[in-house]
Design an enzyme around this catalytic site. Structure first.
Site, PDB file in Angstrom:
ATOM      1  N   GLU A  86       0.847  -1.185   0.000  1.00 59.40           N
ATOM      2  CA  GLU A  86       0.000   0.000   0.000  1.00 59.40           C
ATOM      3  C   GLU A  86       0.881   1.232   0.000  1.00 59.40           C
ATOM      4  O   GLU A  86       1.969   1.211   0.582  1.00 59.40           O
ATOM      5  CB  GLU A  86      -0.837   0.032   1.291  1.00 59.40           C
ATOM      6  CG  GLU A  86      -2.274  -0.261   1.078  1.00 59.40           C
ATOM      7  CD  GLU A  86      -3.079  -0.316   2.370  1.00 59.40           C
ATOM      8  OE1 GLU A  86      -2.687   0.292   3.387  1.00 59.40           O
ATOM      9  OE2 GLU A  86      -4.117  -0.986   2.330  1.00 59.40           O
ATOM     10  N   LEU A 120       0.789   6.660   3.647  1.00 60.69           N
ATOM     11  CA  LEU A 120       0.393   8.064   3.742  1.00 60.69           C
ATOM     12  C   LEU A 120       1.204   8.744   4.841  1.00 60.69           C
ATOM     13  O   LEU A 120       1.423   8.172   5.905  1.00 60.69           O
ATOM     14  CB  LEU A 120      -1.107   8.169   4.011  1.00 60.69           C
ATOM     15  CG  LEU A 120      -2.012   7.490   2.971  1.00 60.69           C
ATOM     16  CD1 LEU A 120      -3.474   7.609   3.366  1.00 60.69           C
ATOM     17  CD2 LEU A 120      -1.801   8.074   1.583  1.00 60.69           C
ATOM     18  N   HIS A 129       1.083   1.386  16.176  1.00 60.98           N
ATOM     19  CA  HIS A 129      -0.175   1.040  15.501  1.00 60.98           C
ATOM     20  C   HIS A 129      -1.272   0.609  16.474  1.00 60.98           C
ATOM     21  O   HIS A 129      -2.255   0.003  16.080  1.00 60.98           O
ATOM     22  CB  HIS A 129       0.036  -0.036  14.440  1.00 60.98           C
ATOM     23  CG  HIS A 129       1.053   0.344  13.412  1.00 60.98           C
ATOM     24  ND1 HIS A 129       0.922   1.451  12.622  1.00 60.98           N
ATOM     25  CD2 HIS A 129       2.233  -0.224  13.064  1.00 60.98           C
ATOM     26  CE1 HIS A 129       1.969   1.554  11.823  1.00 60.98           C
ATOM     27  NE2 HIS A 129       2.782   0.554  12.074  1.00 60.98           N
ATOM     28  N   ARG A 159     -16.545  -6.635  14.850  1.00 61.08           N
ATOM     29  CA  ARG A 159     -16.731  -6.925  16.270  1.00 61.08           C
ATOM     30  C   ARG A 159     -17.060  -5.629  17.015  1.00 61.08           C
ATOM     31  O   ARG A 159     -16.999  -4.554  16.452  1.00 61.08           O
ATOM     32  CB  ARG A 159     -15.433  -7.488  16.847  1.00 61.08           C
ATOM     33  CG  ARG A 159     -14.270  -6.545  16.623  1.00 61.08           C
ATOM     34  CD  ARG A 159     -13.034  -6.952  17.373  1.00 61.08           C
ATOM     35  NE  ARG A 159     -11.818  -6.500  16.724  1.00 61.08           N
ATOM     36  CZ  ARG A 159     -11.288  -5.295  16.789  1.00 61.08           C
ATOM     37  NH1 ARG A 159     -11.881  -4.361  17.507  1.00 61.08           N
ATOM     38  NH2 ARG A 159     -10.189  -4.978  16.155  1.00 61.08           N
TER      39      ARG A 159
HETATM   40  P1  ADP Z   1      -4.170  -3.796  12.060  1.00 59.61           P
HETATM   41  O1  ADP Z   1      -5.257  -4.665  11.522  1.00 59.61           O
HETATM   42  O2  ADP Z   1      -2.931  -4.552  12.379  1.00 59.61           O
HETATM   43  O3  ADP Z   1      -4.618  -2.874  13.151  1.00 59.61           O
HETATM   44  P2  ADP Z   1      -4.436  -1.680  10.066  1.00 59.61           P
HETATM   45  O4  ADP Z   1      -4.455  -1.989   8.606  1.00 59.61           O
HETATM   46  O5  ADP Z   1      -5.721  -1.326  10.708  1.00 59.61           O
HETATM   47  O6  ADP Z   1      -3.732  -2.897  10.815  1.00 59.61           O
HETATM   48  O7  ADP Z   1      -3.408  -0.521  10.333  1.00 59.61           O
HETATM   49  C1  ADP Z   1      -3.088  -0.119  11.646  1.00 59.61           C
HETATM   50  C2  ADP Z   1      -2.501   1.269  11.648  1.00 59.61           C
HETATM   51  O8  ADP Z   1      -1.337   1.344  10.810  1.00 59.61           O
HETATM   52  C3  ADP Z   1      -3.416   2.336  11.105  1.00 59.61           C
HETATM   53  O9  ADP Z   1      -4.318   2.816  12.077  1.00 59.61           O
HETATM   54  C4  ADP Z   1      -2.426   3.394  10.680  1.00 59.61           C
HETATM   55  O10 ADP Z   1      -1.954   4.086  11.809  1.00 59.61           O
HETATM   56  C5  ADP Z   1      -1.263   2.594  10.141  1.00 59.61           C
HETATM   57  N1  ADP Z   1      -1.374   2.382   8.694  1.00 59.61           N
HETATM   58  C6  ADP Z   1      -1.933   1.336   8.064  1.00 59.61           C
HETATM   59  N2  ADP Z   1      -1.895   1.480   6.714  1.00 59.61           N
HETATM   60  C7  ADP Z   1      -1.278   2.647   6.467  1.00 59.61           C
HETATM   61  C8  ADP Z   1      -0.935   3.380   5.243  1.00 59.61           C
HETATM   62  N3  ADP Z   1      -1.209   2.901   4.034  1.00 59.61           N
HETATM   63  N4  ADP Z   1      -0.312   4.568   5.386  1.00 59.61           N
HETATM   64  C9  ADP Z   1      -0.019   5.064   6.626  1.00 59.61           C
HETATM   65  N5  ADP Z   1      -0.303   4.424   7.787  1.00 59.61           N
HETATM   66  C10 ADP Z   1      -0.926   3.248   7.721  1.00 59.61           C
END
Ligand code: ADP
Length: 447
Positions: free
Chosen positions: A200, A203, A235, A291
């Site tokens: 991805e 950002l 995260h 959930r």
């Molecule tokens: P998980 O399921 O492990 O919680 P997520 O996909 O929800 O993973 O991502 C967790 C966090 O990681 C997000 O809340 C954000 O802070 C960061 N994050 C995820 N994807 C991106 C991205 N493409 N660009 C910047 N930060 C990201």
């Protein structure tokens, strides 16, 4: 309606579900490991069953033991809470096969959203804007390099089976990408038994904004507004607030509608959360959490809706019974997740609670299973309390939260209360301009 619900969880969320059930006239069954025999959820439940030794694989993740407990206690439904088995489709299948109701979405939706690649495809098909990235899994470093070139650096490598912030690796440059791929894949294989990864665009200054949705079995759905969960460390969310200081009424209505339409298109049932990154006026779908979420109380505080009660009602086959117009937003709410950890190093600090005095007063809510003399076992998550404060507006909410944090006494162990006190005095938090990377720098005393 159900007569007896088994709560397949522990800590504050087990207590939260117990409370909703009691108010609905439903009897509760607590399950617990040997380390949790003295836990508050066990003390308050109508019945309790010990399901195994402290290790989670032997107790809270032990599907057979939980189903046996449901059978011997005569429960009609199982609420999984969050974490543990909450998003485990195989468990939901087993629950239904044994003749109990799983209080949550259908196993198909759990399965779909548990696979991040499939989830992203389904989200795009349901009309949600997604983060630019690879089309599905990346299988070779060469493919990944070509895709990353097209997306532009930095990129993030994510595990399809990942969760809880694990299985994600950042690559700032093309030199870093092959290493990030290997690491993310091996971490995912070790942690989730599936090494599939995808790419991805990363950002640089987004906010994490998620929409709480709710849908019944008859195609009715609505949203309960958004939550801003941009304050994260590794995260993991640390503070959540609603409404988001970054959105105006128009953007709020727009993203709420997009999320609700997607839920209808997906045929989703139960409560759920659609997570977006938000940057420069644009939303990008990240994932859907199938959930009840840790941070659901901020939504409850600004809407007056009991999210857990709604979830139980819908699982029992009740229709939603209201439409979007019935959801009114009032004031502002902020939640602080309080962990048993050193507030500087984040080293876990389990042990016996000495003095215990939770804050109170107008607009102050504490969701916690703590009590004076309780011994926090070292085996589980370190979150021990959620302090949720409501105010007529964000400023009142902040002042009340500072007051409540100052009042909160948790003796005998170290907690992250001092971190929250520091945070609530930080100009970036006060003016609401933070993004998802800001807290890491704040913790490192770099801002
Ligand atoms: P998980 O399921 O492990 O919680 P997520 O996909 O929800 O993973 O991502 C967790 C966090 O990681 C997000 O809340 C954000 O802070 C960061 N994050 C995820 N994807 C991106 C991205 N493409 N660009 C910047 N930060 C990201």
């Amino acid at each position: 309606m159900f007569e007896k619900v088994l709560i397949a969880n522990r800590g504050e969320i087990a207590l939260r579900i117990h409370r909703a059930c009691k108010e609905m006239g439903i009897r509760t069954v607590a399950v617990h490991s040997t380390a949790d025999a003295d836990a508050m959820h066990v003390r308050l439940a109508d019945e309790s069953v010990c399901i195994g030794p402290p290790r989670v694989t032997d107790s809270y993740l032990n599907k057979a033991a939980i189903l046996s407990a449901a059978t011997i206690s005569g429960a009609d439904a199982i609420h999984p809470g969050y974490g543990f088995l909450a998003e485990n489709a195989d468990f939901a299948d087993m629950v239904e096969e044994h003749g109990f109701t799983f209080i949550g979405p259908s196993p198909q939706h759990l399965r779909l959203m548990g696979d991040k690649i499939k989830a992203k495809e389904a989200a795009a098909a349901a009309g949600l804007p997604v983060v630019p990235g690879s089309d599905g899994a990346v299988t070779s470093a060469d493919d990944a390099l070509a895709i990353a070139e097209r997306l532009g650096y930095p990129v993030i490598v994510k595990a399809s089976a990942g969760g809880g912030g694990r299985g994600m690796k950042l690559a700032m440059t093309k030199e870093e990408l092959p290493g990030a791929l290997k690491l993310a894949s091996s971490e995912a294989l070790a942690g989730f038994g599936n090494g599939e990864v995808y790419l991805e665009k990363y950002l640089l200054k987004p906010r994490h904004i998620e929409v709480q949705v709710i849908a019944d079995s008859y195609g009715n759905a609505c949203h309960l507004g958004e939550r801003d969960c941009s304050l994260q460390r590794r995260h993991q969310k640390v503070v959540e607030e609603a409404p988001s200081p970054a959105l105006n009424a128009e953007l709020r209505a727009q993203i709420g509608k997009v999320a609700t339409d997607a839920v209808k298109a997906l045929g989703y049932r139960s409560v759920g959360t659609i997570e977006f990154l938000y940057e420069d006026g644009k939303f990008y779908f990240m994932e859907m959490n199938t959930r009840l979420q840790v941070e659901h109380p901020v939504t409850e505080m600004i809407t007056g809706f009991d999210v857990v009660r709604q979830m139980v009602r819908i699982a029992a086959g009740a229709p939603l019974g209201y439409q979007q117009e019935a959801v009114q937003f009032r004031g502002h709410a902020i939640e602080c997740r309080i962990n048993a950890e050193n507030p500087e190093t984040f080293t876990p600090s389990p042990g016996r609670i000495g003095d215990y005095h939770p804050p109170g007063g107008l607009g102050v809510r504490v969701d916690s299973a703590l009590y004076a003399g309780y011994k926090i076992p070292p085996y589980y998550d370190s979150m021990i309390a959620k302090l949720i404060v409501h105010g007529a507006n964000r400023n009142e909410c902040l002042m009340r939260l500072r007051r409540a944090l100052d009042e909160y006494v948790i003796g005998g162990i170290e907690t992250t209360i001092p971190l929250h006190q520091r945070l609530m005095a930080a100009p970036e938090f006060i003016n609401g301009t933070y993004d998802i990377h800001w807290l890491e720098r704040f913790v490192a005393k770099d801002v």
